[in-house]
Scaffold this active site. Sequence first.
Site, short mmCIF file in Angstrom:
data_model
loop_
_atom_site.label_atom_id
_atom_site.label_comp_id
_atom_site.label_asym_id
_atom_site.label_seq_id
_atom_site.Cartn_x
_atom_site.Cartn_y
_atom_site.Cartn_z
N LYS A 81 0.85 -1.20 0.00
CA LYS A 81 0.00 0.00 0.00
C LYS A 81 0.88 1.24 0.00
O LYS A 81 1.93 1.26 0.67
CB LYS A 81 -0.89 -0.07 1.25
CG LYS A 81 -1.98 0.97 1.35
CD LYS A 81 -2.87 0.67 2.57
CE LYS A 81 -4.00 1.63 2.76
NZ LYS A 81 -4.87 1.27 3.91
N SER B 10 -9.68 1.18 2.93
CA SER B 10 -8.86 2.00 2.07
C SER B 10 -7.78 1.23 1.30
O SER B 10 -7.17 1.79 0.39
CB SER B 10 -8.19 3.10 2.89
OG SER B 10 -7.36 2.55 3.88
N SER C 145 -9.59 -1.37 7.04
CA SER C 145 -9.04 -1.15 5.70
C SER C 145 -8.29 -2.31 5.07
O SER C 145 -8.04 -2.28 3.87
CB SER C 145 -8.14 0.08 5.70
OG SER C 145 -8.93 1.22 5.60
N1 GLN Z 1 -12.95 2.95 6.42
C1 GLN Z 1 -12.52 3.36 7.72
C2 GLN Z 1 -12.33 4.86 7.73
O1 GLN Z 1 -12.75 5.47 6.82
C3 GLN Z 1 -11.25 2.66 8.09
C4 GLN Z 1 -10.06 3.14 7.35
C5 GLN Z 1 -8.83 2.37 7.70
O2 GLN Z 1 -8.88 1.30 8.30
N2 GLN Z 1 -7.70 2.94 7.36
O3 GLN Z 1 -11.82 5.42 8.62
#
Ligand code: GLN
Length: 477
Positions: free
Chosen positions: A79, A154, A178
Amino acid sequence: MSDRGPSIAEHVTAVRARRVRIPDLVSDSLQRISMRNRTLGAFLHVLDEEARARAEALQSRLERGAWPGPLTGVPIAIKDNLCLRGVPTTAASRLLAGYRPPYTATAVARLLDAGAVIVGKTNLDEFAMGSSSEQGAFGPVRNPLDPQRVAGGSSGGSAAAVAAGMALGALGSDTGGSVRQPAAFCGLVGLKPHYGTVSRYGLIAFASSLDIIGPLARSVDDCARLWRVIAGRDRWDATSRDAEDRDPEGGRSLAELRLGVPRDWVGGRIEAPVREAFERFCAHLAARGAELVPVTLPDTEAGLACYHLLADAEAASNLARYDGVRYGSRAPEAGTLAALYRRTRGRGFGGEVRRRILLGTYVLRAGAYDRYYRRALRARDAIRAAFDQVLAGLDAVLTPMTPTRPFRLGTHLRDPLRMYASDRFAVMPNLTGWPALTFPITKPEARLPIGGQLCGGPHSEVRLLRLAAMLQGGGAA
Ligand code: GLN
């Protein structure tokens, strides 16, 4: 070999036996990237030359009799919020465009030490804030299983890369789902390890008390192999600690398993196909003798609120450093220093990141601190205590991973609360800090995959991996 291509184990065995050459395997992976990345948007940066050069170097080491490690020659995607020395690292933010870190994240360094070949940096929501990988500065990620739909977020780029066969495995970060939510949307296995058991050194911070790096892969075994390589204490991260193999007695066969199912989580707020798939999977396990115990856990609505208060407060403080002076690309001269900060941050950050910084700043200000931030800290303790109590006497808690199947691009962008709701089941283990894992509960040929989630107690990675393999071995419903 399965029809989805070789597993990591098969790949490494073939390399070791000299049945295949690493440069050929890496070249296959790069070729898939060049064929599909334009459509899928999975990679922000492809390490074409670097990966080929490394593959040659590894192959000659092999031919000289050396064995670099358990991931020798395995193409891996990382990532783009993980630092790799000298390679552009943007976290999908304009503010970091052009940034080349002078050091490598510990988790990535461990992959390299184990012989992996990094093929590229994957797309994400800006600073890992989002659930669809549409909110990065450099375009959206599309789901390889249906390009009209999102890959989740994400770590959507990491999930798409693995699902499209561009890499055999990938690393993502999981602050509130994520790794797991995109893994579920792309039909993969994803693990969120126990907080602290993978070093955060070289991970661009979002919410430091929740952030953890985790692997995404096509199978439980692949996922376990990646996790074993990246886990463990690191002197560059004071909060890091060793993973522990805590998998005492517990159910050793499906018929001995006791899984808690939080019935009211599966109530009204999830779409019918997910509920049906989950019910079918549970019925299937029950028919094979597993005991499914209805349990009561704190409401996911409260969990989401608690998560966003804490995550946004920490994000506001972590992202304060990107002011164009200390860090980040600076806006053109603007007269006063305050104007410079305003312009740099106003233009550099996208809408979702700005929303979170504003919210986080608000909950930390005098007056709001006790009402929101301190209360969220107490709620986190209560959620952990509730899980602790429920997990006693159970092998794990089983839930759906997401309330919906992968949604169509664009449908959630104007409705942040709808976007956040995608993580209602995912955020709970980030709040406890304990491991959680997603795996597909539908058959591989299902048009859109649906993931289940296993949540365990402290240091339960080995147990969750074993359970997932066992549940899958029982056959998807
Ligand atoms: N989707 C969650 C958020 O928007 C988690 C994001 C993540 O785990 N980085 O915060």
